[in-house]
Design a protein around this motif. Structure first.
Motif, PDB file in Angstrom:
ATOM      1  N   THR A  18       0.826  -1.213   0.000  1.00 42.12           N
ATOM      2  CA  THR A  18       0.000   0.000   0.000  1.00 42.12           C
ATOM      3  C   THR A  18       0.860   1.264   0.000  1.00 42.12           C
ATOM      4  O   THR A  18       0.444   2.298  -0.500  1.00 42.12           O
ATOM      5  CB  THR A  18      -0.931  -0.004   1.229  1.00 42.12           C
ATOM      6  N   ASP A  20       3.156   2.008  -1.814  1.00 40.99           N
ATOM      7  CA  ASP A  20       3.469   2.439  -3.172  1.00 40.99           C
ATOM      8  C   ASP A  20       2.724   3.711  -3.536  1.00 40.99           C
ATOM      9  O   ASP A  20       3.277   4.605  -4.158  1.00 40.99           O
ATOM     10  CB  ASP A  20       3.129   1.333  -4.164  1.00 40.99           C
ATOM     11  N   TYR A  21       1.477   3.793  -3.138  1.00 39.55           N
ATOM     12  CA  TYR A  21       0.675   4.963  -3.468  1.00 39.55           C
ATOM     13  C   TYR A  21       1.139   6.204  -2.706  1.00 39.55           C
ATOM     14  O   TYR A  21       0.884   7.321  -3.128  1.00 39.55           O
ATOM     15  CB  TYR A  21      -0.798   4.684  -3.174  1.00 39.55           C
ATOM     16  N   GLN A  22       1.814   6.010  -1.598  1.00 38.91           N
ATOM     17  CA  GLN A  22       2.308   7.130  -0.807  1.00 38.91           C
ATOM     18  C   GLN A  22       3.678   7.599  -1.281  1.00 38.91           C
ATOM     19  O   GLN A  22       4.097   8.702  -0.954  1.00 38.91           O
ATOM     20  CB  GLN A  22       2.387   6.746   0.675  1.00 38.91           C
ATOM     21  N   GLY A  24       4.802   7.597  -4.572  1.00 37.73           N
ATOM     22  CA  GLY A  24       4.877   8.081  -5.945  1.00 37.73           C
ATOM     23  C   GLY A  24       4.803   6.996  -6.993  1.00 37.73           C
ATOM     24  O   GLY A  24       5.363   7.121  -8.070  1.00 37.73           O
ATOM     25  N   THR A  25       4.124   5.926  -6.735  1.00 36.41           N
ATOM     26  CA  THR A  25       3.899   4.825  -7.665  1.00 36.41           C
ATOM     27  C   THR A  25       5.194   4.254  -8.203  1.00 36.41           C
ATOM     28  O   THR A  25       5.572   4.454  -9.351  1.00 36.41           O
ATOM     29  CB  THR A  25       2.962   5.262  -8.817  1.00 36.41           C
ATOM     30  N   TYR A  27       5.558   1.010  -8.197  1.00 36.75           N
ATOM     31  CA  TYR A  27       5.093  -0.312  -8.614  1.00 36.75           C
ATOM     32  C   TYR A  27       5.578  -1.435  -7.709  1.00 36.75           C
ATOM     33  O   TYR A  27       5.715  -2.572  -8.148  1.00 36.75           O
ATOM     34  CB  TYR A  27       5.423  -0.579 -10.086  1.00 36.75           C
ATOM     35  N   PHE A  29       3.704  -2.492  -5.506  1.00 39.23           N
ATOM     36  CA  PHE A  29       2.455  -3.175  -5.177  1.00 39.23           C
ATOM     37  C   PHE A  29       2.132  -4.304  -6.142  1.00 39.23           C
ATOM     38  O   PHE A  29       1.186  -5.056  -5.928  1.00 39.23           O
ATOM     39  CB  PHE A  29       1.292  -2.184  -5.144  1.00 39.23           C
ATOM     40  N   ARG A  30       2.896  -4.461  -7.191  1.00 39.49           N
ATOM     41  CA  ARG A  30       2.594  -5.446  -8.219  1.00 39.49           C
ATOM     42  C   ARG A  30       2.961  -6.862  -7.753  1.00 39.49           C
ATOM     43  O   ARG A  30       3.889  -7.049  -6.957  1.00 39.49           O
ATOM     44  CB  ARG A  30       3.344  -5.112  -9.505  1.00 39.49           C
ATOM     45  N   ILE A  63      -4.785  -1.255 -13.910  1.00 39.51           N
ATOM     46  CA  ILE A  63      -4.217   0.051 -13.585  1.00 39.51           C
ATOM     47  C   ILE A  63      -5.372   1.051 -13.561  1.00 39.51           C
ATOM     48  O   ILE A  63      -6.217   1.051 -14.446  1.00 39.51           O
ATOM     49  CB  ILE A  63      -3.168   0.492 -14.633  1.00 39.51           C
ATOM     50  N   SER A  64      -5.389   1.904 -12.578  1.00 40.19           N
ATOM     51  CA  SER A  64      -6.443   2.902 -12.463  1.00 40.19           C
ATOM     52  C   SER A  64      -6.246   4.005 -13.502  1.00 40.19           C
ATOM     53  O   SER A  64      -5.224   4.687 -13.506  1.00 40.19           O
ATOM     54  CB  SER A  64      -6.432   3.499 -11.053  1.00 40.19           C
TER      55      SER A  64
END
Length: 168
Positions: A18, A20-22, A24-25, A27, A29-30, A63-64
């Motif tokens: 999680t 990862d989103y904090q 700067g992406t 990746y 989380f993959r 991917i969003s």
């Protein structure tokens, strides 16, 4: 290693994903990244990498973009890999369980987003008076809620076992 300790460590892997989103992406989380970590915890890094790579292909388009919210690849990837290793069934189990688990986690996340929407009012009020600390606190609260959700879902799901998840 006890089942409960494994479940806690797998929950922490999901919480780590999680971040990862904090950050700067990046990746992290993959499934290709989290799979080997799951394998390390469960004592089979090779299978973790193989399953993680297969789940990466499976979730490649998740991917969003715009208003689309993809299935939760963090929870689906971690649990799919964990169940594949713990049952000894390999990639087939991971592919069969990962998407339903990811969709279930997405549904739970959508319900918790309601809390996030209401907590944004704190940030709005803080912005009106220029209180940056409260805005940061709101951001951290929402991020922590997402981390906690993923930790709990992975912990409980792994602790209950693959049969319970298949039944669900």
């Amino acid at each position: 290693m006890s089942l409960t300790l494994q479940a806690v460590l797998l929950g922490l892997v999901a919480a780590f994903g999680t971040f990862d989103y904090q950050l700067g992406t990046l990746y992290i989380f993959r499934p290709i990244t989290l799979g080997p970590i799951v394998g390390l915890i469960l004592g089979d890094v090779k299978t973790g990498l193989i399953v993680g790579a297969n789940l990466e292909l499976f979730f490649m388009g998740a991917i969003s973009i715009g208003a689309y919210t993809p299935p939760d690849v963090i929870v689906g990837g971690v649990l799919g890999t964990a169940f594949a290793i713990s049952t000894g069934e390999g990639v087939e189990v991971a592919l069969a369980l990962a998407m339903p688990i990811a969709l279930l986690s997405l549904a739970v996340g959508n319900l918790l987003d309601i809390v996030g929407i209401f907590s944004l009012r704190w940030a709005d009020r803080a912005a009106e008076v220029g209180d940056i600390k409260k805005i940061k606190w709101t951001h951290r609260f929402i991020g922590s809620l997402n981390m906690f959700r993923r930790f709990i879902l992975v912990f409980l799901s792994y602790r209950l076992g693959v049969e319970a998840m298949e039944g669900l």
